[in-house]
Design a protein around this motif. Structure first.
Motif, short mmCIF file in Angstrom:
data_model
loop_
_atom_site.label_atom_id
_atom_site.label_comp_id
_atom_site.label_asym_id
_atom_site.label_seq_id
_atom_site.Cartn_x
_atom_site.Cartn_y
_atom_site.Cartn_z
N ARG A 143 45.05 16.41 68.51
CA ARG A 143 45.79 16.75 69.74
C ARG A 143 47.18 16.13 69.73
N TRP B 280 48.18 24.67 80.57
CA TRP B 280 48.40 26.11 80.72
C TRP B 280 49.71 26.37 81.45
N PRO C 148 41.43 27.91 84.04
CA PRO C 148 41.54 26.56 83.48
C PRO C 148 40.65 25.55 84.20
N ASP D 5 33.79 18.34 77.88
CA ASP D 5 34.32 18.81 79.16
C ASP D 5 33.46 18.39 80.35
N SER E 196 42.78 20.92 82.17
CA SER E 196 43.64 21.74 81.30
C SER E 196 44.73 22.49 82.05
N TYR F 230 40.46 24.94 72.28
CA TYR F 230 40.03 23.57 71.97
C TYR F 230 40.70 23.09 70.70
#
Length: 158
Positions: free
Chosen positions: A104, A140, A132, A30, A136, A98
């Motif tokens: 993914r 969301w 978030p 991140d 991300s 995560y």
């Protein structure tokens, strides 16, 4: 919840080591500008996660494939003060969502969020909240999270 590719189940205290390792990976992924060597020991995160999953202060769900955890999401119930005019059902703080890069866009993340949503609904949470990252936020919002109308924030950076 089980699909052909993975199983979603509640996390257990015995999962703490792998969850801590994934947390470190997640945070390093991140924030690529930070040095690769963590400033805090992994055992600290492992202990923290184990303690909170053991006593129920935090809940988490994991996605497994081939017997290995490939994703997770955490939930912390936040109690609200009693109110004489409305229900004081808890709010759920969602964090540490995560999925390993190789898993993914294959449904594991959606299944984790669905398990979280089903649990939250079944115990009567009023709202789920998340802070978030910029990256991300679209995920969301696709999952139904919306910007708040009444929330204010006071950063206490020193």
């Amino acid at each position: 919840m089980t699909t052909a590719d993975f199983t979603v189940r509640p996390a257990r205290p015995g999962d703490a080591r792998i969850l801590a390792e994934m947390r470190w990976t997640f945070k390093q992924e991140d924030d690529e500008e930070r040095p690769p060597a963590p400033a805090r020991p992994l055992e600290e995160a492992e202990r923290w996660i184990r303690d909170r999953l053991s006593d129920g202060r935090w809940l988490a769900w994991v996605a497994e494939t081939g017997g290995e955890i490939c994703g997770h999401v955490f939930l912390c119930p936040v109690e609200r003060m009693p109110d004489p005019y409305s229900d004081n059902t808890p709010v759920g703080y969602v964090t540490n969502f995560y999925v390993r890069p190789s898993r993914r866009n294959k449904g594991a993340g959606s299944a984790l969020l669905e398990a979280l949503r089903q649990h939250s609904y079944s115990v009567g949470f009023d709202t789920l909240i998340v802070w978030p990252s910029e990256r991300s936020s679209p995920l969301w919002q696709r999952s139904g999270f919306q910007p708040p109308e009444e929330l204010l924030e006071l950063p206490l950076d020193t």
